[in-house]
Scaffold this active site. Structure first.
Site, PDB file in Angstrom:
ATOM      1  N   GLU A  55      63.981 -24.045  15.598  1.00 52.72           N
ATOM      2  CA  GLU A  55      63.478 -24.933  14.780  1.00 52.72           C
ATOM      3  C   GLU A  55      63.582 -24.405  13.293  1.00 52.72           C
ATOM      4  O   GLU A  55      63.437 -23.147  13.400  1.00 52.72           O
ATOM      5  CB  GLU A  55      61.995 -25.179  15.122  1.00 52.72           C
ATOM      6  CG  GLU A  55      61.082 -24.201  14.979  1.00 52.72           C
ATOM      7  CD  GLU A  55      59.775 -24.443  16.036  1.00 52.72           C
ATOM      8  OE1 GLU A  55      59.526 -25.318  16.517  1.00 52.72           O
ATOM      9  OE2 GLU A  55      59.041 -23.303  15.989  1.00 52.72           O
TER      10      GLU A  55
ATOM     11  N   CYS B 127      62.022 -22.877   6.108  1.00 53.49           N
ATOM     12  CA  CYS B 127      61.342 -21.733   7.078  1.00 53.49           C
ATOM     13  C   CYS B 127      62.377 -21.613   8.127  1.00 53.49           C
ATOM     14  O   CYS B 127      62.311 -22.647   8.925  1.00 53.49           O
ATOM     15  CB  CYS B 127      60.091 -22.078   7.628  1.00 53.49           C
ATOM     16  SG  CYS B 127      59.226 -20.761   8.862  1.00 53.49           S
TER      17      CYS B 127
ATOM     18  N   CYS C 119      60.263 -14.904  21.325  1.00 56.37           N
ATOM     19  CA  CYS C 119      59.684 -13.718  20.452  1.00 56.37           C
ATOM     20  C   CYS C 119      59.256 -12.738  21.396  1.00 56.37           C
ATOM     21  O   CYS C 119      58.579 -13.254  22.399  1.00 56.37           O
ATOM     22  CB  CYS C 119      58.849 -14.199  19.535  1.00 56.37           C
ATOM     23  SG  CYS C 119      58.182 -12.673  18.421  1.00 56.37           S
TER      24      CYS C 119
ATOM     25  N   CYS D 117      52.148 -11.796  19.813  1.00 56.23           N
ATOM     26  CA  CYS D 117      51.070 -12.074  18.877  1.00 56.23           C
ATOM     27  C   CYS D 117      50.341 -13.138  19.602  1.00 56.23           C
ATOM     28  O   CYS D 117      50.564 -14.107  19.956  1.00 56.23           O
ATOM     29  CB  CYS D 117      51.371 -12.365  17.507  1.00 56.23           C
ATOM     30  SG  CYS D 117      52.601 -11.057  16.609  1.00 56.23           S
TER      31      CYS D 117
ATOM     32  N   CYS E 120      50.154 -16.850  18.297  1.00 53.98           N
ATOM     33  CA  CYS E 120      51.529 -17.411  17.805  1.00 53.98           C
ATOM     34  C   CYS E 120      52.081 -18.235  19.157  1.00 53.98           C
ATOM     35  O   CYS E 120      52.120 -17.685  19.997  1.00 53.98           O
ATOM     36  CB  CYS E 120      52.355 -16.389  17.421  1.00 53.98           C
ATOM     37  SG  CYS E 120      54.024 -16.911  16.663  1.00 53.98           S
TER      38      CYS E 120
ATOM     39  N   SER F 112      53.125  -9.634   8.354  1.00 52.51           N
ATOM     40  CA  SER F 112      52.153 -10.390   9.073  1.00 52.51           C
ATOM     41  C   SER F 112      50.890  -9.319   9.484  1.00 52.51           C
ATOM     42  O   SER F 112      51.187  -8.681  10.414  1.00 52.51           O
ATOM     43  CB  SER F 112      52.510 -11.129  10.178  1.00 52.51           C
ATOM     44  OG  SER F 112      53.281 -11.969   9.746  1.00 52.51           O
TER      45      SER F 112
ATOM     46  N   CYS G 253      54.566 -22.269  13.907  1.00 52.22           N
ATOM     47  CA  CYS G 253      55.635 -21.804  14.631  1.00 52.22           C
ATOM     48  C   CYS G 253      55.657 -22.076  16.138  1.00 52.22           C
ATOM     49  O   CYS G 253      54.723 -22.007  16.816  1.00 52.22           O
ATOM     50  CB  CYS G 253      55.667 -20.302  14.761  1.00 52.22           C
ATOM     51  SG  CYS G 253      55.709 -19.529  12.955  1.00 52.22           S
TER      52      CYS G 253
HETATM   53  N1  SAH Z   1      57.606 -12.333  13.562  1.00 53.36           N
HETATM   54  C1  SAH Z   1      57.583 -12.487  11.928  1.00 53.36           C
HETATM   55  C2  SAH Z   1      57.988 -13.895  11.518  1.00 53.36           C
HETATM   56  C3  SAH Z   1      56.991 -14.989  12.302  1.00 53.36           C
HETATM   57  S1  SAH Z   1      56.338 -15.852  10.983  1.00 53.36           S
HETATM   58  C4  SAH Z   1      56.265 -12.157  11.587  1.00 53.36           C
HETATM   59  O1  SAH Z   1      55.550 -11.903  12.382  1.00 53.36           O
HETATM   60  O2  SAH Z   1      56.027 -12.110  10.381  1.00 53.36           O
HETATM   61  C5  SAH Z   1      54.681 -15.409  11.564  1.00 53.36           C
HETATM   62  C6  SAH Z   1      53.638 -16.007  10.637  1.00 53.36           C
HETATM   63  O3  SAH Z   1      53.704 -17.535  11.122  1.00 53.36           O
HETATM   64  C7  SAH Z   1      52.327 -15.565  10.535  1.00 53.36           C
HETATM   65  O4  SAH Z   1      52.281 -14.579   9.587  1.00 53.36           O
HETATM   66  C8  SAH Z   1      51.597 -16.729   9.920  1.00 53.36           C
HETATM   67  O5  SAH Z   1      51.716 -16.995   8.547  1.00 53.36           O
HETATM   68  C9  SAH Z   1      52.468 -17.971  10.626  1.00 53.36           C
HETATM   69  N2  SAH Z   1      51.808 -18.676  12.163  1.00 53.36           N
HETATM   70  C10 SAH Z   1      52.429 -18.311  13.485  1.00 53.36           C
HETATM   71  N3  SAH Z   1      51.275 -18.829  14.190  1.00 53.36           N
HETATM   72  C11 SAH Z   1      50.381 -19.438  13.325  1.00 53.36           C
HETATM   73  C12 SAH Z   1      49.121 -20.066  13.588  1.00 53.36           C
HETATM   74  N4  SAH Z   1      48.620 -20.402  14.794  1.00 53.36           N
HETATM   75  N5  SAH Z   1      48.574 -20.704  12.594  1.00 53.36           N
HETATM   76  C13 SAH Z   1      48.836 -20.477  11.326  1.00 53.36           C
HETATM   77  N6  SAH Z   1      49.792 -19.626  10.859  1.00 53.36           N
HETATM   78  C14 SAH Z   1      50.565 -19.162  11.827  1.00 53.36           C
END
Ligand code: SAH
Length: 369
Positions: free
Chosen positions: A102, A123, A130, A134, A137, A233, A352
């Site tokens: 996406e 984005c 992944c 985390c 996420c 992050s 995400c």
């Molecule tokens: N792996 C990379 C790219 C993924 S982006 C990284 O970790 O940076 C990860 C970002 O997506 C997080 O820093 C946050 O800004 C956003 N994100 C992911 N899950 C989220 C959630 N449940 N609520 C809000 N932001 C989220």
């Protein structure tokens, strides 16, 4: 399998979009053609944006045939677009092996009155799934499937522009996947997005976001010519808190990460950004806020606070608005620039991985007897 969008046996499988200038020049030379042919092809791909080799009118019919034998152009098919034209839109794409990724297109006005400009951010995803797990996420919920190729990364941008009729002027690698774990394809994609012979987006308008892979941060600082931005992050300001949320912290703890960030800072002019999702009861204490402020100050980072977006199947929620504001004030008291973001696109599941997960569940369910 002959499902729509799934690669058929014997079909060519390399997208020409990922070759880049050098790769194309090499190919052209190996096929007994003059170097200027590479330039012509790049123009058809990135300026005129054709999706068929037969549309490359100044390329000979014989060479078009050779190109068709070796490559395809478009590696993505649009499955679904969510969201209104003037708001955040989420695109779901199917890759040629049937996997889904996406991209989210976010429009925002910026600047003072009279000098307003539109920031049109895309984005992009860098992997299918992944591996970093985390805890907040959605992308990691189904595990890791594979890296995206450089062509699959660049094509997200081309597709969104083609579908929306609008220009992307800012790219963030904050979609699915850990970009720095797909280093070679990430670097190739950045080069194509940035180059004047490619998409032509300025380095300062390209941000790589990472969960904190320290060795690759250093490598990126050394390798990349473009003045790209780096976002970390963080989501925890002490090892105890961060490790609970991000298992990657057990491999590269905060000392190790910050050593890499100092290394980045010594070589780069662009400011770092820290992303910090606020999750109630996990990382939203004022102690964490003060520590976060100190850490940001030590590397001159901007802090972006993001209220947690609920993910189906995960237990967390965002703190109250009062707590969010108090956290922001405590970070700022360390004299660092900090913002509290109201997540755009939360309403259309733009956090995400969510749309893809839902679709894959539907697709899997549909396949079950
Ligand atoms: N792996 C990379 C790219 C993924 S982006 C990284 O970790 O940076 C990860 C970002 O997506 C997080 O820093 C946050 O800004 C956003 N994100 C992911 N899950 C989220 C959630 N449940 N609520 C809000 N932001 C989220």
């Amino acid at each position: 399998m002959s499902e729509c969008g799934t690669e058929k046996k014997g079909e060519v499988s390399v997208s020409i979009l990922g070759l880049g200038k050098q790769g194309l020049e090499d190919w052209v030379e190996q096929h007994g053609q003059k170097p200027y042919r590479a330039k012509q092809i790049l123009e058809w791909l990135f300026v005129k944006r054709v999706e068929n080799f037969d549309d490359m009118l100044n390329v000979s019919v014989a060479m078009r045939e050779q190109l068709k034998q070796a490559f395809h152009i478009n590696p993505l098919e649009t499955v679904e677009v969510n969201g209104a034209k003037d708001a955040t839109r989420k695109f779901l794409f199917r890759l040629r092996d049937g996997r889904l990724v996406e991209s989210v297109f976010i429009k925002a006005s910026q600047g003072s009155q009279g000098e307003q400009s539109q920031r049109q951010t895309l984005c992009v995803s860098s992997q299918v799934g992944c591996a970093y797990d985390c805890k907040f996420c959605a992308s990691g919920l189904a595990g890791f499937t594979r890296n995206l190729t450089a062509a699959e990364i660049v094509a997200q941008l081309l597709k969104v522009e083609a579908e929306s009729g609008e220009k992307v002027n800012n790219v963030v690698f904050m979609g699915m996947g850990e970009p720095l774990a797909n280093y070679a394809n990430l670097s190739a994609a950045i080069k194509i997005m940035n180059a004047h012979w490619g998409v032509g987006i300025g380095g300062r308008s390209i941000t790589v976001s990472t969960s904190g892979l320290a060795p690759q941060i250093k490598k990126l600082a050394d390798d990349t010519e473009a003045q790209i931005r780096l976002a970390i992050s963080l989501h925890g300001a002490s090892d105890g808190v961060r490790s609970q949320i991000m298992p990657v912290n057990d491999k590269y703890n905060l000392d190790c990460l910050f050593e890499a960030l100092h290394y980045w800072r010594e070589r780069r002019k662009q400011r770092l950004t820290f992303e910090y999702i606020l999750i109630e009861g996990m990382n939203d204490s004022l102690d964490q806020a003060r520590l976060l402020g100190k850490r940001a100050k030590s590397v001159g980072a901007l802090v972006n606070l993001i209220p947690y977006n609920t993910v189906e199947g995960l237990p967390w929620k965002r703190p109250s608005e009062e707590q969010q504001e108090a956290f922001l004030r405590a970070v700022k008291s360390a004299e660092v620039a900090a913002t509290l973001r109201r997540e755009k696109g939360g309403d259309i599941n733009a956090a995400c991985g969510q749309l893809r997960l839902r679709r894959e569940e539907e697709i899997t369910a549909a396949r079950l007897p």
